[in-house]
Write an enzyme that holds these catalytic residues in place. Structure first.
Site, PDB file in Angstrom:
ATOM      1  N   VAL A   1     -31.383 -34.769   8.943  1.00 57.77           N
ATOM      2  CA  VAL A   1     -29.914 -35.068   8.427  1.00 57.77           C
ATOM      3  C   VAL A   1     -29.798 -36.261   9.332  1.00 57.77           C
ATOM      4  CG1 VAL A   1     -27.767 -33.631   8.925  1.00 57.77           C
ATOM      5  CG2 VAL A   1     -29.605 -32.723   8.204  1.00 57.77           C
TER       6      VAL A   1
ATOM      7  N   HIS B   1     -26.527 -35.386  15.495  1.00 56.61           N
ATOM      8  CA  HIS B   1     -26.253 -33.748  15.857  1.00 56.61           C
ATOM      9  C   HIS B   1     -26.766 -33.594  16.878  1.00 56.61           C
ATOM     10  CE1 HIS B   1     -28.928 -33.455  12.850  1.00 56.61           C
ATOM     11  NE2 HIS B   1     -29.850 -32.405  13.402  1.00 56.61           N
TER      12      HIS B   1
ATOM     13  N   HIS C   1     -29.116 -30.729  19.387  1.00 54.39           N
ATOM     14  CA  HIS C   1     -29.987 -29.153  18.798  1.00 54.39           C
ATOM     15  C   HIS C   1     -29.746 -28.506  20.783  1.00 54.39           C
ATOM     16  CE1 HIS C   1     -32.180 -29.433  15.490  1.00 54.39           C
ATOM     17  NE2 HIS C   1     -31.863 -30.796  15.962  1.00 54.39           N
TER      18      HIS C   1
END
Length: 115
Positions: free
Chosen positions: A96, A100, A102
């Site tokens: 994606v 972002h 994790h």
């Protein structure tokens, strides 16, 4: 115009997600395919940055806010020990292209860093 990322669609309420925390600029969700007992994603609300390198260069304060929320989520969900992983590029497992992080804890495996 490019299609919205899954994260933008979650933020817009088009896709359901378990949002566990948020600030004005960042939100955290449970990963739908967890690779560890605790696996959260921490995501800026803007889709302007594809990866952490772009984010660090373009908006260091937003990166700091993202890391701060990741730490808060980890403090709430773990014993304080966690991994914070950013995949940058398809060859590194990024699927994606909306930056972002994790947050992973407990029972980690080598495959626990993809998405």
């Amino acid at each position: 115009m490019s299609e919205s990322s899954v994260f933008t669609r979650i933020l817009n309420g088009e896709i359901p997600a378990d949002i566990v925390a948020e600030t004005e600029n960042v939100f955290a969700i449970r990963d739908i395919a967890p690779q560890a007992p605790v696996h959260m994603l921490v995501i800026p609300k803007t889709a302007q940055y594809r990866n952490v390198v772009e984010l660090a260069t373009g908006d260091p304060a937003l990166l700091a806010e993202l890391v701060g929320l990741a730490n808060a989520v980890a403090a709430d969900q773990t014993d304080g020990d966690f991994r914070l992983v950013f995949n940058t590029g398809a060859g590194a497992g990024q699927t994606v292209f909306h930056v972002h992080a994790h947050v992973l804890a407990g029972g980690l495996s080598e495959s626990s860093t993809h998405a």
